[in-house]
Scaffold this motif. Sequence first.
Motif, PDB file in Angstrom:
ATOM      1  N   ALA A 103       0.374   1.748   9.377  1.00  0.00           N
ATOM      2  CA  ALA A 103       0.466   2.833   8.393  1.00  0.00           C
ATOM      3  C   ALA A 103       1.701   3.694   8.599  1.00  0.00           C
ATOM      4  O   ALA A 103       1.653   4.909   8.445  1.00  0.00           O
ATOM      5  CB  ALA A 103      -0.795   3.695   8.453  1.00  0.00           C
ATOM      6  N   TYR A 104       2.816   3.072   8.956  1.00  0.00           N
ATOM      7  CA  TYR A 104       4.074   3.806   9.106  1.00  0.00           C
ATOM      8  C   TYR A 104       4.752   3.935   7.742  1.00  0.00           C
ATOM      9  O   TYR A 104       5.048   2.931   7.104  1.00  0.00           O
ATOM     10  CB  TYR A 104       5.005   3.092  10.082  1.00  0.00           C
ATOM     11  N   PHE A 129       0.847  -1.183   0.000  1.00  0.00           N
ATOM     12  CA  PHE A 129       0.000   0.000   0.000  1.00  0.00           C
ATOM     13  C   PHE A 129       0.885   1.236   0.000  1.00  0.00           C
ATOM     14  O   PHE A 129       1.852   1.313   0.754  1.00  0.00           O
ATOM     15  CB  PHE A 129      -0.902   0.007   1.236  1.00  0.00           C
ATOM     16  N   GLY A 130       0.550   2.202  -0.844  1.00  0.00           N
ATOM     17  CA  GLY A 130       1.327   3.423  -0.872  1.00  0.00           C
ATOM     18  C   GLY A 130       1.173   4.166  -2.177  1.00  0.00           C
ATOM     19  O   GLY A 130       0.136   4.087  -2.861  1.00  0.00           O
ATOM     20  N   LEU A 131       2.205   4.912  -2.547  1.00  0.00           N
ATOM     21  CA  LEU A 131       2.214   5.716  -3.763  1.00  0.00           C
ATOM     22  C   LEU A 131       3.597   5.636  -4.384  1.00  0.00           C
ATOM     23  O   LEU A 131       4.600   5.842  -3.699  1.00  0.00           O
ATOM     24  CB  LEU A 131       1.872   7.178  -3.440  1.00  0.00           C
ATOM     25  N   ALA A 132       3.661   5.327  -5.680  1.00  0.00           N
ATOM     26  CA  ALA A 132       4.928   5.299  -6.408  1.00  0.00           C
ATOM     27  C   ALA A 132       4.890   6.372  -7.486  1.00  0.00           C
ATOM     28  O   ALA A 132       3.911   6.476  -8.231  1.00  0.00           O
ATOM     29  CB  ALA A 132       5.170   3.926  -7.029  1.00  0.00           C
ATOM     30  N   LEU A 133       5.956   7.163  -7.561  1.00  0.00           N
ATOM     31  CA  LEU A 133       6.056   8.232  -8.551  1.00  0.00           C
ATOM     32  C   LEU A 133       7.145   7.890  -9.557  1.00  0.00           C
ATOM     33  O   LEU A 133       8.260   7.529  -9.170  1.00  0.00           O
ATOM     34  CB  LEU A 133       6.389   9.559  -7.867  1.00  0.00           C
ATOM     35  N   TYR A 134       6.817   8.019 -10.828  1.00  0.00           N
ATOM     36  CA  TYR A 134       7.758   7.724 -11.917  1.00  0.00           C
ATOM     37  C   TYR A 134       8.007   9.003 -12.703  1.00  0.00           C
ATOM     38  O   TYR A 134       7.074   9.625 -13.216  1.00  0.00           O
ATOM     39  CB  TYR A 134       7.193   6.647 -12.844  1.00  0.00           C
ATOM     40  N   GLN A 135       9.280   9.357 -12.796  1.00  0.00           N
ATOM     41  CA  GLN A 135       9.635  10.535 -13.577  1.00  0.00           C
ATOM     42  C   GLN A 135       9.366  10.305 -15.062  1.00  0.00           C
ATOM     43  O   GLN A 135       8.996  11.236 -15.782  1.00  0.00           O
ATOM     44  CB  GLN A 135      11.117  10.859 -13.350  1.00  0.00           C
ATOM     45  N   GLU A 136       9.557   9.062 -15.500  1.00  0.00           N
ATOM     46  CA  GLU A 136       9.286   8.690 -16.888  1.00  0.00           C
ATOM     47  C   GLU A 136       8.141   7.676 -16.899  1.00  0.00           C
ATOM     48  O   GLU A 136       8.233   6.621 -16.284  1.00  0.00           O
ATOM     49  CB  GLU A 136      10.525   8.080 -17.537  1.00  0.00           C
ATOM     50  N   SER A 145       4.036   0.375   6.250  1.00  0.00           N
ATOM     51  CA  SER A 145       4.418  -0.844   6.951  1.00  0.00           C
ATOM     52  C   SER A 145       3.820  -0.833   8.352  1.00  0.00           C
ATOM     53  O   SER A 145       3.470   0.226   8.888  1.00  0.00           O
ATOM     54  CB  SER A 145       5.946  -0.954   7.059  1.00  0.00           C
ATOM     55  N   ALA A 146       3.709  -2.028   8.919  1.00  0.00           N
ATOM     56  CA  ALA A 146       3.321  -2.121  10.329  1.00  0.00           C
ATOM     57  C   ALA A 146       4.483  -1.655  11.204  1.00  0.00           C
ATOM     58  O   ALA A 146       5.655  -1.758  10.816  1.00  0.00           O
ATOM     59  CB  ALA A 146       2.942  -3.554  10.681  1.00  0.00           C
TER      60      ALA A 146
END
Length: 610
Positions: free
Chosen positions: A276-277, A214-221, A251-252
């Motif tokens: 949610a750390y 769970f989270g967010l991934a950012l891609y420059q390309e 992460s826990a």
Amino acid sequence: MTTGRNARCPCGSGKKYKRCCGRYPPPPDGPWEVDLVATPASIDNDPTARPALILVVADGRPLAADLEGHPPAEPDAVARLLAASIVQCVARTGMQPPIVRVRHARVAAALAADPAVEGIRVEAGPLPGLDAVAADFLREVAGAEHPMPTASGAATWRGWGLANAVIAEVFRAAADYHRAAPWRVVLNEQLVDAVTPQGRRWSACVLGNGGAEFGLALYQERDDFLRQLDAPSPDIAFAGFHGAMISLLFSAQHELPRHMRKEVLAKGWPVAGPDAYPTMFVANTPGGGITAAQAADLTILLRAVPAFVATHRAALLARSPGPISWQDAATGVLLSYEGIVGAAAVRRVPPPERLAPALAQGPGAEPAAALPIGSKDREHDENLRLVAAFRAALEDARLSAATVERHRMNALAFSEYLSVQGIPMRAASELDLREFLYDWYPRVLGCIRASTDNRAIPVSLRKFFAFLEREAALSLPWAAPILAHRDAFADRLASRPPGLMWGEPDARWHEEVSNDLDAHGLLPDLGMAEGERWAAGNMGPDEEMLYRELQRRWLLWRDEAVAAGVTDPADLRAELVPRQRRWETTPHPNYDGQTPLAAVRAERAARRGD
């Protein structure tokens, strides 16, 4: 760790440098490959260190390998470190390279402007020789099983070299992001493209719809995301990246490195819950770091992406092809969506915006009969009797023997699927039908039965369920709309993986089913009390039995909430998760009074040999 003549050679051979790569002078006309490579090593008594290796490689052999405990992230600072190492190698070898090649264009520009390397041509490009040396080093010295020279993490947040105020703002944005839970709406493959007010571009991937990370991934390309989908392994994907990737994952608390747990507690940075750390992972950034500008972009996108998802929830849930363009007034970020990318499995039937009951109804229904979990020969016999009665009804209708047998076998397949789980027909649920149609049947029977039998499954089950309502006072109202979408079943058959099991390349085929079930509110929360998580796979027998029980109880709780008017998927989950937590922490009669949480922990410890 400077490569002196008597030092261990960084190529991983185990020999002294002077008796290994140091014996070979660099070719006078060959380029030198230079980079600052992140390593998973640690430095004693310095938990804030994020070690990186300054490597200079010529003709596939290292000329220098210097360990930097607190490497910079800004390209100009990285360039100054590389320039100093190049100057030392020139002095040591007595040779000046005609070309120095580095990985990143911004580092190359800063290095070319450095007076220390005047007269040496600097260019940006791939570093195959250096990557091979770095991979050997990571394997032999740092103990990395799968070396990824362009990937980096940190044992503490201070290890990224960011100011406390910056980190605190990332935590606040991450906590709000986790509470918004955009993964409830968006698939991983539904990229959202973003342009910041400063004009920097990112493609944002919301992680979590498959229930794993769970989270967010950012891609420059943007194309790097597609490369990652198609690559056979992460290291190959990262090696092929053209731009940076920044990934914030949740992460826990107990999964965090010890020093990071203490750090978060001491600083009082806010988190959304015990599971949610936030942690951070980057790839293909100079020195394996994150710049102040990138941290600022991460912060505003943690806020802008959930706002975009909330505003366009209906279109995103329907897997609309787009285009959608929208500007977030709070952050100024311009966001756009073009539809699902790559070869991702697309949910064929749009999920509902309002939920309906998912259990059997009518005088003949008994949803609670699915509990307790376990083998139930009596229910198996009951299911078989219903199928036999169905066959007799078909024969009375004067259908051909072949048609009767086809419908009987298809009804029997569903009956056997329930019986294997110890579920009587009177306790059948929408969860069971969706798993049967979209997972179990295509995977187990679809490859061995005749195509005519496969295509008849929706027709056969529609007849069988009508028989149950007529003759057994057992109504399954949720079945009709599912069986009406015959194309969805046909697509699952056509795309099924070979055989009974499949490996990682087919994980997305299975993930589509999980996405579908989760969108209909049919799956319990994968989180567990006190920051634990239910295992995504390879459960022990106790954990598997408890999870199956939780799944049936969740369905009972779900229909109670829907009957009380809680029909929004997000509201339903907010209602049921606390109830799940209470069940997980209440003594269970089948486990000597242990709570489900304690029973799972004890089994996991026994399996680890603790």
